[in-house]
Design an enzyme around this catalytic site. Structure first.
Site, PDB file in Angstrom:
ATOM      1  N   ASP A   8       0.855  -1.180   0.000  1.00 61.42           N
ATOM      2  CA  ASP A   8       0.000   0.000   0.000  1.00 61.42           C
ATOM      3  C   ASP A   8       0.897   1.239   0.000  1.00 61.42           C
ATOM      4  O   ASP A   8       2.102   1.148   0.269  1.00 61.42           O
ATOM      5  CB  ASP A   8      -0.881  -0.042   1.257  1.00 61.42           C
ATOM      6  CG  ASP A   8      -1.683   1.219   1.452  1.00 61.42           C
ATOM      7  OD1 ASP A   8      -2.341   1.662   0.496  1.00 61.42           O
ATOM      8  OD2 ASP A   8      -1.650   1.772   2.571  1.00 61.42           O
ATOM      9  N   ASP A  10      -0.238   5.153   1.063  1.00 61.78           N
ATOM     10  CA  ASP A  10      -0.480   6.064   2.176  1.00 61.78           C
ATOM     11  C   ASP A  10      -0.595   5.305   3.493  1.00 61.78           C
ATOM     12  O   ASP A  10      -1.356   4.347   3.606  1.00 61.78           O
ATOM     13  CB  ASP A  10      -1.755   6.870   1.925  1.00 61.78           C
ATOM     14  CG  ASP A  10      -1.620   7.781   0.721  1.00 61.78           C
ATOM     15  OD1 ASP A  10      -1.069   8.879   0.891  1.00 61.78           O
ATOM     16  OD2 ASP A  10      -2.041   7.385  -0.381  1.00 61.78           O
ATOM     17  N   GLY A  43      -5.237   2.920  -3.177  1.00 56.28           N
ATOM     18  CA  GLY A  43      -6.507   3.530  -3.535  1.00 56.28           C
ATOM     19  C   GLY A  43      -6.322   4.707  -4.468  1.00 56.28           C
ATOM     20  O   GLY A  43      -7.283   5.186  -5.063  1.00 56.28           O
ATOM     21  N   LYS A 207      -8.425  -4.783  -3.939  1.00 58.48           N
ATOM     22  CA  LYS A 207      -6.988  -4.981  -4.086  1.00 58.48           C
ATOM     23  C   LYS A 207      -6.668  -6.471  -4.147  1.00 58.48           C
ATOM     24  O   LYS A 207      -5.772  -6.892  -4.878  1.00 58.48           O
ATOM     25  CB  LYS A 207      -6.244  -4.346  -2.905  1.00 58.48           C
ATOM     26  CG  LYS A 207      -6.246  -2.835  -2.888  1.00 58.48           C
ATOM     27  CD  LYS A 207      -5.351  -2.316  -1.756  1.00 58.48           C
ATOM     28  CE  LYS A 207      -5.326  -0.815  -1.684  1.00 58.48           C
ATOM     29  NZ  LYS A 207      -4.401  -0.315  -0.642  1.00 58.48           N
ATOM     30  N   ASP A 230      -1.960  -0.946   5.800  1.00 57.44           N
ATOM     31  CA  ASP A 230      -2.328  -0.376   7.097  1.00 57.44           C
ATOM     32  C   ASP A 230      -3.815  -0.142   7.276  1.00 57.44           C
ATOM     33  O   ASP A 230      -4.237   0.214   8.381  1.00 57.44           O
ATOM     34  CB  ASP A 230      -1.616   0.967   7.294  1.00 57.44           C
ATOM     35  CG  ASP A 230      -2.262   2.078   6.474  1.00 57.44           C
ATOM     36  OD1 ASP A 230      -2.337   1.929   5.233  1.00 57.44           O
ATOM     37  OD2 ASP A 230      -2.696   3.076   7.071  1.00 57.44           O
ATOM     38  N   ASN A 233      -9.010  -1.091   3.383  1.00 57.79           N
ATOM     39  CA  ASN A 233      -9.019  -1.463   1.968  1.00 57.79           C
ATOM     40  C   ASN A 233      -7.876  -2.413   1.615  1.00 57.79           C
ATOM     41  O   ASN A 233      -7.777  -2.878   0.488  1.00 57.79           O
ATOM     42  CB  ASN A 233      -8.975  -0.222   1.070  1.00 57.79           C
ATOM     43  CG  ASN A 233      -7.746   0.642   1.300  1.00 57.79           C
ATOM     44  OD1 ASN A 233      -7.124   0.620   2.353  1.00 57.79           O
ATOM     45  ND2 ASN A 233      -7.396   1.437   0.307  1.00 57.79           N
ATOM     46  N   HIS A 276      13.211  -8.520   6.812  1.00 58.25           N
ATOM     47  CA  HIS A 276      12.887  -9.672   7.666  1.00 58.25           C
ATOM     48  C   HIS A 276      12.537 -10.883   6.820  1.00 58.25           C
ATOM     49  O   HIS A 276      12.993 -12.003   7.088  1.00 58.25           O
ATOM     50  CB  HIS A 276      11.710  -9.305   8.580  1.00 58.25           C
ATOM     51  CG  HIS A 276      11.268 -10.426   9.472  1.00 58.25           C
ATOM     52  ND1 HIS A 276      10.338 -11.359   9.064  1.00 58.25           N
ATOM     53  CD2 HIS A 276      11.622 -10.775  10.743  1.00 58.25           C
ATOM     54  CE1 HIS A 276      10.141 -12.225  10.032  1.00 58.25           C
ATOM     55  NE2 HIS A 276      10.909 -11.903  11.059  1.00 58.25           N
TER      56      HIS A 276
END
Length: 281
Positions: A8, A10, A43, A207, A230, A233, A276
């Protein structure tokens, strides 16, 4: 071994300056050097995402408009799912008549209501509360591909396909009334990408669906896909990815649906998650 990473933008990949920070950019390039494909799942409009990638000098596939559009890293359009234009403009007319701020995403631009900022200021004055939601709107409104509209007919005259409507308000009750009205029709995909908004897309848009199609196109098993996000969506791509990673700044409800939680976007959580997973010390 992870072969595809979906991120994502933002609240995830971007920093407070609305840029891909250096640590995240280094991690993305490290992943590319290991043969891992990258995709941005946002988005945002695809042309907005592509512009940010160009500024950062990094290539990635692009899932735009919450899955409404899917482009390969060389700009090839793999698929797009638009709203019915007549129905979309009826929604715009209905909501703007009630002074809702409705942002209309089309193939080549994003239309904002001509009096939208005035309506939002009036909401704040009526509610006697500070602007704790408008930062993202104000930032995006400065972009050159944004245009104002005074009526839905102006958008129709452009002849552009409409793939997303974003409804924004400072008034939670007002926002809920509108969302419940259109959810009750069972005709649209409706999600929230942040506090104070909901977004309306064509029925099967998400998505997750776009990520599924991209993985199939690249011949990568979903078990070898990692998704990082986060917000609400992002849940659909968490559901299809073999490994799902929530940002440290995500709501607890989102964290609870992921395999693991990384650092916040302010702490370069994307870079931390990539290193990671790929075993970089």
């Amino acid at each position: 071994m992870i072969k595809l990473i979906a991120m994502d933008m933002d609240g995830t990949l971007l920093n407070s300056h609305n840029e891909i920070g250096w640590e995240n950019l280094k991690a993305m390039r490290y992943a590319r050097s290991k043969g891992v494909s990258l995709t941005i799942a946002s988005g945002r409009a695809p042309f907005d995402v592509m512009n940010l990638l160009k500024e950062a000098d990094i290539e990635a596939h692009v899932i735009g408009g919450n899955g409404s559009t899917l482009h390969t890293l060389d700009g090839k359009l793999l698929g797009a799912d638009f709203l019915d234009t007549k129905e979309a403009l009826e929604i715009v007319g209905d909501l703007t008549a009630k002074k809702y701020f409705v942002s209309v995403s089309t193939e080549h631009g994003i239309y904002h209501p001509e009096n939208g900022e005035l309506w939002l200021r009036q909401e704040l004055e009526r509610l006697h509360k500070p602007d704790v939601r408008g930062e993202g709107y104000q930032r995006s409104a400065k972009q050159t591909y944004h245009r104002n509209y005074s009526s839905p007919e102006e958008i129709q005259a452009s002849g552009e396909g409409i793939y997303k409507l974003l409804v924004f308000s400072f008034d939670d009750q007002k926002l809920s009334r509108a969302r419940e009205k259109y959810e009750a029709k069972h005709k649209y995909a409706i999600v929230s990408s942040g506090s104070g908004n909901f977004e309306i897309m064509a029925r099967n848009v998400s998505k997750g669906n776009a990520l599924y199609h991209l993985a199939s196109y690249l011949d990568i098993p979903l078990s070898e896909v990692m998704a990082i996000g986060d917000n609400y969506n992002d849940l659909s791509m968490f559901a299809v990815a073999g490994i799902s990673v929530a940002m440290g700044n995500a709501d607890q409800e989102i964290k609870d649906q992921c395999n693991r939680v990384t650092l916040t976007c302010a702490e370069d959580g994307v870079a931390h998650a990539i290193y990671h997973e790929l075993g970089k010390k």
